[in-house]
Write a protein that holds these residues in place. Sequence first.
Motif, PDB file in Angstrom:
ATOM      1  N   LYS A 142      35.878  45.219  44.629  1.00 26.37           N
ATOM      2  CA  LYS A 142      36.564  44.773  45.766  1.00 26.37           C
ATOM      3  C   LYS A 142      35.977  44.717  46.843  1.00 26.37           C
ATOM      4  CE  LYS A 142      40.850  43.706  47.282  1.00 26.37           C
ATOM      5  NZ  LYS A 142      40.523  43.816  48.561  1.00 26.37           N
ATOM      6  N   LYS A 143      35.210  45.830  47.224  1.00 26.38           N
ATOM      7  CA  LYS A 143      34.535  45.954  48.497  1.00 26.38           C
ATOM      8  C   LYS A 143      33.433  44.755  48.496  1.00 26.38           C
ATOM      9  CE  LYS A 143      35.226  50.823  49.031  1.00 26.38           C
ATOM     10  NZ  LYS A 143      34.536  52.060  49.166  1.00 26.38           N
ATOM     11  N   LEU A 144      32.655  44.757  47.476  1.00 26.72           N
ATOM     12  CA  LEU A 144      31.747  43.350  47.455  1.00 26.72           C
ATOM     13  C   LEU A 144      32.486  42.120  48.025  1.00 26.72           C
ATOM     14  CD1 LEU A 144      28.822  42.427  47.066  1.00 26.72           C
ATOM     15  CD2 LEU A 144      29.647  42.173  44.620  1.00 26.72           C
ATOM     16  N   ALA A 145      33.369  41.801  47.156  1.00 24.82           N
ATOM     17  CA  ALA A 145      34.066  40.543  47.634  1.00 24.82           C
ATOM     18  C   ALA A 145      34.345  40.601  48.940  1.00 24.82           C
ATOM     19  CB  ALA A 145      35.323  40.544  46.494  1.00 24.82           C
ATOM     20  N   ASP A 146      35.019  41.583  49.625  1.00 21.32           N
ATOM     21  CA  ASP A 146      35.512  41.529  51.044  1.00 21.32           C
ATOM     22  C   ASP A 146      34.247  41.193  51.730  1.00 21.32           C
ATOM     23  OD1 ASP A 146      38.136  41.938  50.249  1.00 21.32           O
ATOM     24  OD2 ASP A 146      38.122  44.278  50.415  1.00 21.32           O
ATOM     25  N   ARG A 147      33.132  41.951  51.531  1.00 20.48           N
ATOM     26  CA  ARG A 147      31.893  41.816  52.260  1.00 20.48           C
ATOM     27  C   ARG A 147      31.289  40.524  52.382  1.00 20.48           C
ATOM     28  NH1 ARG A 147      26.847  42.818  50.923  1.00 20.48           N
ATOM     29  NH2 ARG A 147      27.226  43.842  48.995  1.00 20.48           N
ATOM     30  N   THR A 148      31.644  39.767  51.253  1.00 20.81           N
ATOM     31  CA  THR A 148      30.819  38.568  51.105  1.00 20.81           C
ATOM     32  C   THR A 148      31.788  37.253  51.191  1.00 20.81           C
ATOM     33  OG1 THR A 148      31.389  38.397  48.708  1.00 20.81           O
ATOM     34  CG2 THR A 148      29.205  39.251  49.508  1.00 20.81           C
ATOM     35  N   GLY A 149      33.270  37.769  51.380  1.00 19.97           N
ATOM     36  CA  GLY A 149      34.263  36.822  51.838  1.00 19.97           C
ATOM     37  C   GLY A 149      34.886  35.990  50.376  1.00 19.97           C
ATOM     38  N   LEU A 150      34.366  36.576  49.212  1.00 19.48           N
ATOM     39  CA  LEU A 150      34.570  35.658  47.976  1.00 19.48           C
ATOM     40  C   LEU A 150      36.000  36.165  47.524  1.00 19.48           C
ATOM     41  CD1 LEU A 150      31.080  36.125  46.241  1.00 19.48           C
ATOM     42  CD2 LEU A 150      32.063  33.883  47.201  1.00 19.48           C
ATOM     43  N   LYS A 151      36.548  35.060  46.699  1.00 17.59           N
ATOM     44  CA  LYS A 151      37.955  35.454  46.373  1.00 17.59           C
ATOM     45  C   LYS A 151      38.055  34.830  44.944  1.00 17.59           C
ATOM     46  CE  LYS A 151      39.989  34.726  50.965  1.00 17.59           C
ATOM     47  NZ  LYS A 151      41.100  33.949  51.717  1.00 17.59           N
ATOM     48  N   THR A 152      39.043  35.192  44.299  1.00 16.48           N
ATOM     49  CA  THR A 152      39.249  34.747  42.739  1.00 16.48           C
ATOM     50  C   THR A 152      39.411  33.239  42.649  1.00 16.48           C
ATOM     51  OG1 THR A 152      40.492  36.860  42.234  1.00 16.48           O
ATOM     52  CG2 THR A 152      40.869  35.098  40.739  1.00 16.48           C
ATOM     53  N   GLY A 153      38.636  32.838  41.840  1.00 17.43           N
ATOM     54  CA  GLY A 153      38.602  31.260  41.606  1.00 17.43           C
ATOM     55  C   GLY A 153      37.379  30.553  42.220  1.00 17.43           C
ATOM     56  N   GLU A 154      36.620  31.213  43.153  1.00 14.96           N
ATOM     57  CA  GLU A 154      35.659  30.560  43.729  1.00 14.96           C
ATOM     58  C   GLU A 154      34.445  30.723  42.905  1.00 14.96           C
ATOM     59  OE1 GLU A 154      36.824  31.151  48.448  1.00 14.96           O
ATOM     60  OE2 GLU A 154      35.101  32.235  47.606  1.00 14.96           O
ATOM     61  N   ARG A 155      33.314  29.772  43.159  1.00 17.75           N
ATOM     62  CA  ARG A 155      32.171  30.013  42.514  1.00 17.75           C
ATOM     63  C   ARG A 155      31.116  30.825  43.263  1.00 17.75           C
ATOM     64  NH1 ARG A 155      32.715  27.489  38.107  1.00 17.75           N
ATOM     65  NH2 ARG A 155      30.641  28.112  37.215  1.00 17.75           N
ATOM     66  N   VAL A 156      30.413  31.381  42.460  1.00 16.54           N
ATOM     67  CA  VAL A 156      29.202  32.328  43.107  1.00 16.54           C
ATOM     68  C   VAL A 156      27.759  32.043  42.391  1.00 16.54           C
ATOM     69  CG1 VAL A 156      29.880  34.397  41.674  1.00 16.54           C
ATOM     70  CG2 VAL A 156      28.464  34.534  43.795  1.00 16.54           C
ATOM     71  N   SER A 170      36.524  35.457  38.281  1.00 17.09           N
ATOM     72  CA  SER A 170      37.918  35.519  37.563  1.00 17.09           C
ATOM     73  C   SER A 170      38.658  36.809  37.653  1.00 17.09           C
ATOM     74  CB  SER A 170      37.355  35.763  35.900  1.00 17.09           C
ATOM     75  OG  SER A 170      36.704  36.880  35.605  1.00 17.09           O
ATOM     76  N   GLY A 171      38.030  37.622  38.644  1.00 17.02           N
ATOM     77  CA  GLY A 171      38.826  38.598  39.148  1.00 17.02           C
ATOM     78  C   GLY A 171      38.167  39.815  40.088  1.00 17.02           C
ATOM     79  N   LEU A 172      38.779  40.558  40.595  1.00 18.58           N
ATOM     80  CA  LEU A 172      38.369  41.432  41.260  1.00 18.58           C
ATOM     81  C   LEU A 172      38.852  43.063  40.815  1.00 18.58           C
ATOM     82  CD1 LEU A 172      39.327  39.984  44.894  1.00 18.58           C
ATOM     83  CD2 LEU A 172      37.128  39.647  43.502  1.00 18.58           C
ATOM     84  N   ALA A 173      37.938  44.021  41.197  1.00 19.67           N
ATOM     85  CA  ALA A 173      38.280  45.124  40.698  1.00 19.67           C
ATOM     86  C   ALA A 173      37.730  46.334  41.475  1.00 19.67           C
ATOM     87  CB  ALA A 173      37.361  45.331  39.407  1.00 19.67           C
ATOM     88  N   THR A 174      38.433  47.589  41.271  1.00 24.75           N
ATOM     89  CA  THR A 174      38.437  48.570  42.022  1.00 24.75           C
ATOM     90  C   THR A 174      37.614  49.729  41.241  1.00 24.75           C
ATOM     91  OG1 THR A 174      40.417  49.717  41.895  1.00 24.75           O
ATOM     92  CG2 THR A 174      40.051  48.411  43.755  1.00 24.75           C
TER      93      THR A 174
END
Length: 843
Positions: A142-156, A170-174
């Motif tokens: 979750k913190k990595l996603a917040d830092r990079t601005g990525l969200k579920t469904g986006e490509r990386v 496909s998902g975010l986890a803590t």
Amino acid sequence: MIRLALSTLRFHKGGFIASFVALFLGAVIVIGSGGLLETGIHNAAPPHRLAAAPIVVTGDQRYAYTQAELVFPERRYMDAALAERIAKVPGVESAVPDLSFLAALATGGPVTGHGWSSATLSPYKLTDGTAPAADGQIVLGKKLADRTGLKTGERVRLLVHGAERSYQVSGLATGPDEGSDVFLADAQAARAADRVGKTDNIGVFPAAGTNTQEVASAIRTVVDGSPVTVLTGDNRGRAEDPGVVADGSDLIPLAAAFGGLSAMVTVFVVAGTLGLSIQQRRREMALLRTIGTTPGQLRRLVLGETLFLAVVATGLATIPGPRFGRWLLSAFAGAGAVPDSIAYRAGSVPVIVGVGIALVTAVGSAYIAAQAAARTRPTEALAEATLQRRWFSTFRLIAGLLCLAGGAALAWGTAGSAGPDAAGVATPAAMVWAAAFGLLGPVVVRGLLAVVRRPVGKVSGLAGELAAHNARARTARLASAVMPVMLASGLAVGLLYMQTTQSDGAKRAFDQNLRADVVVTSASGGLPLDLVDTIREQPGVAAASAQIPTTGYIESDQPMRPSEGEDTGPQPTELSMQGVTAQGLDRTTAFHAASGRLTALNGDSVALPTTYAKGHRLGDMIPIRLGDGTQVELKLVATVDGRRGYETALVPATLLIGHTDGGLVPQILVSATDGADRAQLVSSLTKLAEQRPGVQVSGTDVLEAAEADADDTQAWMAYLVLGVVVGYATLALINTQILATTERRREFMLQRLIGATRRQMLQMMTVEAALVALAGIVLGLLVAAATLVPLSLSVLGTALPGGSPWILIVVVAGAGALTLVTTLLAAGAVLRARPGDMAGLRE
């Protein structure tokens, strides 16, 4: 006598305060370093990412059947099928394989990838989306996603194992480390890391109602004979970071060296301070002998005072001592010297040892000082106190000569040691030399005074003559003031130049071996081996060679075997190894064949340093164990020369790459063709890098910076030890100079009564302080020279140490200034009293 001893404390505040400070600080340092040593022995690493699993099975990083503490530097992977065997052990509910690999987000920096099964070991919990069930799916912390601005469904885009792959979030986890963890489906993670059928760890969950230790014992029975280890409790953290086993063991010699050095300095400082304090009460003790005090009573008086003071000081030191140990561990971990996952674990033993050393030193020093006064006959007591005829003893002479012999032996051992190992012998040598000059101090100081007395008298006039006569009449007192100056200046110069000399030696070895113009690296942690051939074909490239550093072991032809709990048989020889591509090696490095041909490095072959190849001929099969514990037999095809202590064995990169953690090439060295412009070469390779995401092209200054960073870690540790030990010695210097000056109230007042002015007295004390500083600095430089000359011969091949001359200038100036300023401030405070004030005459 005990009551009398306690009542005297308030009449000698200066001496007792100085002794209290020395005892308290010395005990704090020894307790803290002792706690660090016990922490290294426990080597406890509480788990974080694997905390949910009560039992963890991982590869055994220890080298079996060796007397030396050898640890494999590369992670030992296990067969993934072992998880199925463990799952069938009675009492096991489930066994979860854990796999990790280095990677990097194309837009978000380095990350650590895992198979999704690993999420249950932390545990990680989904807060959004679904688990990565199919290929091409990824879960982010979750913190990595917040830092990079990525969200579920986006490509990386993920850079992993030298390639770029696209994934859908496909998902975010803590979980415990959301800032750097990403998860793929188990099968996809194994393919991405190129470790299909392998696993790093296996987390085991016992069935409800079972005993964890009993289940762990059953698992050990099942895996007996395999190179794995079963961990529980705090030891589980070793599976997360194998460096805990490899680098955590380094904490033991580090703490032992630091603790030993601290203990020896403590003994010096405490003994010197207490000895000076008691010595300056000779007149009082002489009067006690004259009025009928027996030798036994006098000893009990001194010992009673000292014991009371020591018990209070060391008792108080038990409070900050463990905190100091925790701070030391945090400092070493922050510098990268030891893994930060190691937990501070220290019980009562360091406290007992620290208090014991301080108490024994205090009581022993007091007993020796009291013996001198007790042996004096009553009729000679006052004359003895006035003339100070007993200024040296036979025992002290013999002990000093023995220390000189010990220092010479250690100096010989230092000169004979390999460069990187020489400091391990030089550090205790510095303390033995300091002990020798400390014990022989009165003799050496008297000799120095005989040389400088007349010049000092001519330069400084009457004040200098009086100072020289004072010094001659009170040689023992002057020697007591000189010793802290010697200790502080000698250790400061010795330890500082020891580190700079080692740094210069390592830098010379690195610079002499590097001939490349450009280095190619990757943001994802490594490059595929086939990229070497691709780079070699680029315009302007004359040569390219892979560089894969690791550590290996040459094994004996005779097998090692355990016998009655002891490791027997020939022991393996540890050596630095480098995986290389033979083509282009001569253009990118300074390696050259002393015998044989480096171009023959292919397949199962090795080029050994000349010193390690003794007893072998070209064509012999050399039994070697690689960094991950794999046993191989390699054909000796060449020998190479190298700087003593910095020798490196060469093996083909194709052989070594599969036995490293990442299975990748950390760096590729590239040399330009003759006459080619380096900028054009960089431009050509940069175009290639644009076609391979994550590839980075830079000058060799990147390698030099990395080497400097590694050296900075060693330097930081040395400076930390230097700061604590030399800082304590410097405090002792200040402490002793104040004590030695303020306890001369009677002498100063008598001189004032017979007409000496305050200015004349300060002039006299300036000359005396200069004599103390000169003698202390000369002795300190002798200690440093006796330590550094053999070290420099071993590391640099010259008698002069490496490092700036400003180190010497600053240390000498600092020691002189501290001695002068402290002495004059203390003398000025004493001289504020009126000459006729009888309080100034009271001892």
